[in-house]
Design an enzyme around this catalytic site. Structure first.
Site, PDB file in Angstrom:
ATOM      1  N   ASP A 190     -47.060  24.950  11.823  1.00  0.00           N
ATOM      2  CA  ASP A 190     -45.874  24.117  11.650  1.00  0.00           C
ATOM      3  C   ASP A 190     -46.346  22.758  11.133  1.00  0.00           C
ATOM      4  O   ASP A 190     -47.549  22.554  10.917  1.00  0.00           O
ATOM      5  CB  ASP A 190     -45.080  23.990  12.968  1.00  0.00           C
ATOM      6  CG  ASP A 190     -43.577  23.926  12.699  1.00  0.00           C
ATOM      7  OD1 ASP A 190     -43.155  23.019  11.946  1.00  0.00           O
ATOM      8  OD2 ASP A 190     -42.829  24.780  13.208  1.00  0.00           O
ATOM      9  N   HIS A 263     -41.690  23.467   6.831  1.00  0.00           N
ATOM     10  CA  HIS A 263     -42.548  23.282   8.015  1.00  0.00           C
ATOM     11  C   HIS A 263     -44.028  23.454   7.653  1.00  0.00           C
ATOM     12  O   HIS A 263     -44.779  24.128   8.366  1.00  0.00           O
ATOM     13  CB  HIS A 263     -42.155  24.282   9.117  1.00  0.00           C
ATOM     14  CG  HIS A 263     -40.864  23.918   9.807  1.00  0.00           C
ATOM     15  ND1 HIS A 263     -40.725  22.800  10.589  1.00  0.00           N
ATOM     16  CD2 HIS A 263     -39.653  24.530   9.824  1.00  0.00           C
ATOM     17  CE1 HIS A 263     -39.482  22.735  11.069  1.00  0.00           C
ATOM     18  NE2 HIS A 263     -38.806  23.762  10.602  1.00  0.00           N
ATOM     19  N   GLU A 326     -35.357  26.023   7.733  1.00  0.00           N
ATOM     20  CA  GLU A 326     -35.287  24.575   7.557  1.00  0.00           C
ATOM     21  C   GLU A 326     -36.177  24.068   6.419  1.00  0.00           C
ATOM     22  O   GLU A 326     -37.048  23.225   6.637  1.00  0.00           O
ATOM     23  CB  GLU A 326     -35.677  23.880   8.871  1.00  0.00           C
ATOM     24  CG  GLU A 326     -34.740  24.236  10.011  1.00  0.00           C
ATOM     25  CD  GLU A 326     -35.095  23.566  11.336  1.00  0.00           C
ATOM     26  OE1 GLU A 326     -34.184  23.129  12.026  1.00  0.00           O
ATOM     27  OE2 GLU A 326     -36.301  23.494  11.677  1.00  0.00           O
TER      28      GLU A 326
HETATM   29  C1  TNX Z   1     -35.341  24.606  15.152  1.00  0.00           C
HETATM   30  S1  TNX Z   1     -35.461  27.601  15.302  1.00  0.00           S
HETATM   31  C2  TNX Z   1     -36.533  25.073  14.623  1.00  0.00           C
HETATM   32  C3  TNX Z   1     -37.816  24.632  15.211  1.00  0.00           C
HETATM   33  C4  TNX Z   1     -37.612  23.634  16.325  1.00  0.00           C
HETATM   34  C5  TNX Z   1     -36.441  24.056  17.177  1.00  0.00           C
HETATM   35  C6  TNX Z   1     -36.215  23.179  18.359  1.00  0.00           C
HETATM   36  C7  TNX Z   1     -36.180  27.323  14.001  1.00  0.00           C
HETATM   37  C8  TNX Z   1     -36.329  28.489  13.170  1.00  0.00           C
HETATM   38  N1  TNX Z   1     -36.593  26.074  13.692  1.00  0.00           N
HETATM   39  O1  TNX Z   1     -38.647  24.126  14.199  1.00  0.00           O
HETATM   40  O2  TNX Z   1     -38.778  23.563  17.066  1.00  0.00           O
HETATM   41  O3  TNX Z   1     -35.272  24.062  16.384  1.00  0.00           O
HETATM   42  O4  TNX Z   1     -35.223  23.706  19.209  1.00  0.00           O
END
Ligand code: TNX
Length: 504
Positions: A190, A263, A326
């Site tokens: 990440d 990420h 994301e």
């Molecule tokens: C969303 S769930 C994210 C993570 C974060 C999390 C915190 C997801 C696929 N991505 O990068 O750690 O929320 O709740």
């Protein structure tokens, strides 16, 4: 003479009372999580002692099961494992050709324990049930028939935001096995740190595995504060193999996750040439979503293919998780290269580019005989043909994917985010936010009602996620995980119609 008869009578009475000294059990006697499919109450109990034998068919698989059982009960001697049958003071493992792969039956009376299973997996789950039933050396008599509702019963652990060493990961795996959870989704990369040794790219562990400091307190604190301490760590390939083998011995498949295209700023810190802009970049020191992501250049694909080749050598499971969540499109919008690529490939926009990215990676993974799984954003701009989806932003992504006949693991934030508070925030240690009490986890049915029978078959299971931004220690990890992981185990394993919260 009369008195002789009287004493004889008394004697017989005493003997028969002794016989009936056996315990009277009730359904409350059996505390098993996840709740088995069927439990029939029986009176009495089996007592383990140093003479208890384990009788096992002469196959390697079942011998391992016998060995395992001998390790969970300190009293049972591994030298007592034998192939000849005996009906007394024995734990007998028998091969039975059930239809369901993971099914077992467990029958306990005062003479013997009988486990029937099709394979070592079933025998292993019978052993977990035995562990939970046992009160020291005493196991209450019972008749159990059991098999899981879902094939995929997952727990995720983020080791990027905070690192957990091999010993801690093994303890985590122990907890999964005890609850019949059979997938360990290992979030290895990440923005805040890369955690797996890749021989071809040593800078991933020299540079990407470390961040210069870490946010203290909550992300939303104003001003934000940092601890000023370098933080990081990674697993060598030998350590990864050790964990994969340990998981396998516990009938758990590891699903490794390598995040792309978002990420990924920790990677860019070491290999800035994979970004759309020049950098320099550094591994994240706070949480959230970062704009700097992989640029869909040939060089990037070559890098990721080389990384995944090593990853696939380490992880033998069917699924390779390639993230996909994301990924801000900011840098792709500003990049002349990306805009040209969108035109060249006749893509609609940057979402089409995300789809292009994922589909290329999917082709590569498929060419090695494996499948990709990704967060529901991999639906953006068109789903790759063989991909499975993890539905986290609610259930919509999962529903959409199942309708398109793709396999789905349900893990919506509303029921499955164990980084959320378990009770009102002011009574709890710092967490990311949200509110997810035990009862809510337990109430979840991963199969959406609006799917038809055919589509429902594509819901292969359910998973809970432990994102570790606010979970820096193993102690806190366990605090956040339990008892909610018990509820997860039950929704993943037990028939929906048997669910009973007060009993749970
Ligand atoms: C969303 S769930 C994210 C993570 C974060 C999390 C915190 C997801 C696929 N991505 O990068 O750690 O929320 O709740």
């Amino acid at each position: 003479m009369k008195s002789n008869i009287f004493f004889l009578f008394l004697f017989i009475l005493l003997i028969s009372c002794q016989d009936q000294k056996q315990e009277i059990n009730s359904i409350e006697t059996y505390n098993i999580i996840p709740q088995p499919v069927e439990i029939k109450v029986q009176n009495g109990s089996f007592q383990l002692d140093k003479d208890t034998k384990i009788v096992v068919p002469n196959t390697e698989d079942f011998k391992t099961s016998a060995q395992y059982i001998s390790t969970i009960f300190s009293n049972v001697n591994a030298d007592n494992i034998q192939a000849e049958s005996t009906e007394n003071n024995a734990i007998i493992i028998e091969l039975k050709d059930f239809e369901e792969e993971e099914k077992y039956t467990l029958s306990v009376n005062s003479d013997r324990i009988l486990i029937q299973a099709k394979n070592a997996t079933g025998a292993f789950y019978a052993a977990q049930t035995l562990r939970q039933l046992a009160n020291e050396n005493s196991i209450p008599a019972v008749e159990i028939t059991d098999y899981p509702r879902f094939a995929y019963r997952g727990m995720h652990l983020d080791v990027s935001r905070h690192f957990y060493d091999v010993a801690a990961v093994k303890r985590f795996i122990d907890q999964l096995a005890y609850h019949k959870i059979n997938r360990f989704h290992w979030h290895l990369t990440d923005d805040q740190g890369w955690r797996v040794e890749i021989k071809k790219y040593p800078k991933l562990t020299e540079i990407s595995a470390f961040r210069k400091e870490t946010l203290i307190g909550h992300f939303s604190d104003d001003p934000q504060q940092f601890d000023g301490k370098k933080y990081g760590g990674f697993y060598t390939q030998e350590e990864i193999k050790e964990v994969v083998a340990y998981a396998a011995a516990n009938f758990i498949t590891v699903v490794p996750e390598i995040e792309m295209p978002g990420h990924s700023v920790a990677v860019l810190a070491a290999y800035p040439e994979l970004a759309c802009t020049e950098g320099p970049f550094e591994a994240g020191t706070k949480w959230g979503v970062f704009d700097d992501v992989f640029c869909p250049k040939e060089e990037t694909f070559e890098f990721l293919e080389n990384v995944l080749t090593e990853v696939m050598d380490l992880f033998p499971g069917e699924y390779i998780h390639i993230g996909g969540d994301e990924c801000p499109k900011t840098k792709w919008k500003e990049s002349a290269f990306c805009q040209k690529l969108i035109k060249e490939k006749e893509l609609e926009d940057e979402h089409g580019l995300q789809s292009y990215f994922i589909q290329r990676m999917e082709k590569f993974v498929n060419s090695k005989g494996r499948k990709i799984i990704g967060w529901d954003e991999i639906l953006e701009g068109g789903l790759a043909p063989n991909a499975a989806v993890m539905s986290w932003r609610g259930e919509e992504g999962g529903i959409e994917a199942a309708k398109q006949r793709h396999d789905v693991v349900m893990t919506p934030t509303t029921y499955c985010y164990f980084d959320y508070y378990q009770s009102p925030a002011k009574t709890e240690p710092l967490a990311i936010g949200g509110l997810l009490p035990l009862k809510k986890v337990y109430s979840y049915d991963p199969v959406p009602a609006e799917l038809n029978a055919e589509e429902k078959k594509h819901i292969i299971g359910v998973q809970a996620n432990l994102w570790t931004e606010y979970i820096p220690t193993e102690e806190k990890l366990n605090y956040m995980m339990f008892p909610r992981a018990c509820a997860l185990a039950e929704i993943a394993w037990s028939p929906n119609e048997n669910k009973d919260y007060p009993d749970f």
